[in-house]
Design an enzyme around this catalytic site. Structure first.
Site, PDB file in Angstrom:
ATOM      1  N   CYS A 103       0.839  -1.198   0.000  1.00 45.67           N
ATOM      2  CA  CYS A 103       0.000   0.000   0.000  1.00 45.67           C
ATOM      3  C   CYS A 103       0.880   1.256   0.000  1.00 45.67           C
ATOM      4  CB  CYS A 103      -0.987  -0.021   1.161  1.00 45.67           C
ATOM      5  SG  CYS A 103      -0.320  -0.524   2.734  1.00 45.67           S
ATOM      6  N   GLY A 104       1.952   1.213  -0.769  1.00 42.79           N
ATOM      7  CA  GLY A 104       2.814   2.382  -0.927  1.00 42.79           C
ATOM      8  C   GLY A 104       3.438   2.809   0.395  1.00 42.79           C
TER       9      GLY A 104
END
Lengths: 285, 130
Positions: free
Chosen positions: A90-91
């Site tokens: 998720c970055g």
């Protein structure tokens, strides 16, 4: 230079990765919608509790007495309720919270006791030198009334017992689908809420009395804040994963395009080479 | 006939928004009757049934909360609320069972928790009574 077979193998592998990232993006999009709905459902309830608290504190003025409203003269220890996701992909969603936690310790210069929610931050705290209060486990199933109440009770108990002088919530604020920012907000003591004057105290019925209602409203207001932080973090996680997977899918598409070009060139070179060999052979005859 | 607006909101969303002739709610200090033009105020509610009269008369069961009364309506912020038809008997029984375990453990409870305990009990018993 890689052979045509190697390049084709690579294209197939990137294609498989692309299928996975695209599927993960679709799953996150569906989950984000549900998480945003849950956030929206809490909004009127949370807003009204804030308004009621403001009205009660406004009516009582200096007489508004509740242990959760008391500002301590000296802050020596702070409990930090930190929220991240359970899974990665998720970055920078979890990384920015870890950095914010380190920054918070440097800025405040006091002892921090960490209460993690989410596997990622729990692992980080385990490996770091932060003092662990209580790990609340995974965030995904945490939005239930029982869990929210348990977390609230634990944090309130730490504050009331004097073990900590302040409780801070450190989580990703859901600003939009493309923007989640790490924000530290004071949970306890309950910060001054906007006081609404409204009608004069004498005009309103308070049952069973203003102080008693304040004692009922303040803990629930804290609980609402905890629930809001959890729901925002869950929504932020899905939005961050959706964006990360969208970028990964785009990158995979670009990579497949470049590899296909490379494969065509390699194929063309092989054909040219073969032709040259045939022509060379014919000329020799 | 004058009517008032009755709204019931929980942390998971709005459960009810109707026009009612009269609203009856389980006040912490006893049953409460609210008619249009009632004096405004804030009233603590225990667990039980909120009933209303009017064209869409009905009953919603709440697990404690707080009511904001205005001359033109009542807003109830409930910890949990369910329409009578959707009430889950198994959930009600589970609440009572969990309370029996907690009572056996003699866990210390402060005033707020005791009130929550009593509200949950009243909520579960109202569901089971049918």
């Amino acid at each position: 230079m890689p052979s045509l077979k190697d390049i084709r193998k690579r294209i197939s592998s990137v294609n498989n990765t692309k299928k996975i990232t695209r599927a993960m993006k679709l799953v996150s999009t569906a989950k984000l919608k549900r998480a945003q709905d849950a956030m929206g459902a809490l909004k009127p309830y949370a807003g009204k509790y804030r308004e009621m608290l403001g009205s009660l504190v406004g009516q009582l003025g200096g007489d508004a007495a509740h242990p959760l409203l008391e500002q301590r003269a000296e802050v020596r220890r702070i409990a930090v309720f930190v929220l991240t996701s359970d899974r990665g992909m998720c970055g920078g969603f979890n990384g920015q919270i870890q950095k914010a936690l380190i920054r918070l310790r440097r800025e405040r210069g006091v002892e921090l006791v960490v209460y993690p929610l989410g596997k990622r931050i729990a692992k980080f705290v385990e490996k770091s030198d932060f003092e662990l209060g209580e790990a609340f486990g995974e965030i995904t199933p945490a939005a239930t009334t029982e869990t929210v109440r348990h977390i609230t009770d634990t944090l309130v108990a730490a504050f009331l017992s004097g073990a900590v002088d302040e409780v801070v919530v450190l989580s990703n604020e859901f600003r939009s689908v493309i923007e989640q920012a790490a924000v530290a907000r004071t949970l306890l003591p309950v910060a001054a809420v906007e006081q609404s004057g409204g009608e004069a105290a004498g005009d309103l019925i308070y049952e069973p009395g203003q102080q008693s209602l304040l004692a009922y409203v303040v803990p629930r207001y804290v609980e609402v804040q905890v629930r809001q932080a959890i729901l925002e973090s869950i929504a932020g996680e899905h939005a961050a994963r959706m964006n990360a997977m969208n970028n990964a899918t785009d990158n995979a598409t670009e990579m497949i395009r470049a590899l296909t070009l490379q494969a065509n060139r390699a194929r063309q070179a092989a054909i040219t080479k073969e032709l040259m060999e045939i022509i060379g052979g014919a000329e020799a005859l | 006939m004058a009517e008032l607006r009755l709204e019931i909101v929980t942390p998971t969303g709005r459960v009810l928004d109707v026009m009612a002739g009269e609203v009856r709610a389980p006040g912490a200090a006893g049953e409460l009757g609210i008619l249009p033009q009632h004096r405004p105020g804030l009233i603590k509610l225990s667990g039980g049934a909120v009933a209303w009269t009017g064209a869409a008369a009905g009953e919603v069961l709440i697990r404690g909360g707080i009511a904001e009364i205005r001359p033109d309506g009542v807003l109830i912020l409930a910890d949990q609320a369910v329409r009578r038809a959707d009430a889950d008997r198994a959930e009600a029984q589970a609440i009572l069972d969990a309370q029996a375990v907690a009572m056996a453990a003699e866990t210390y409870l402060d005033d707020d928790h005791i009130f929550g305990f009593a509200s949950s009990r009243a909520y579960a018993e109202t569901i089971l009574k049918g």
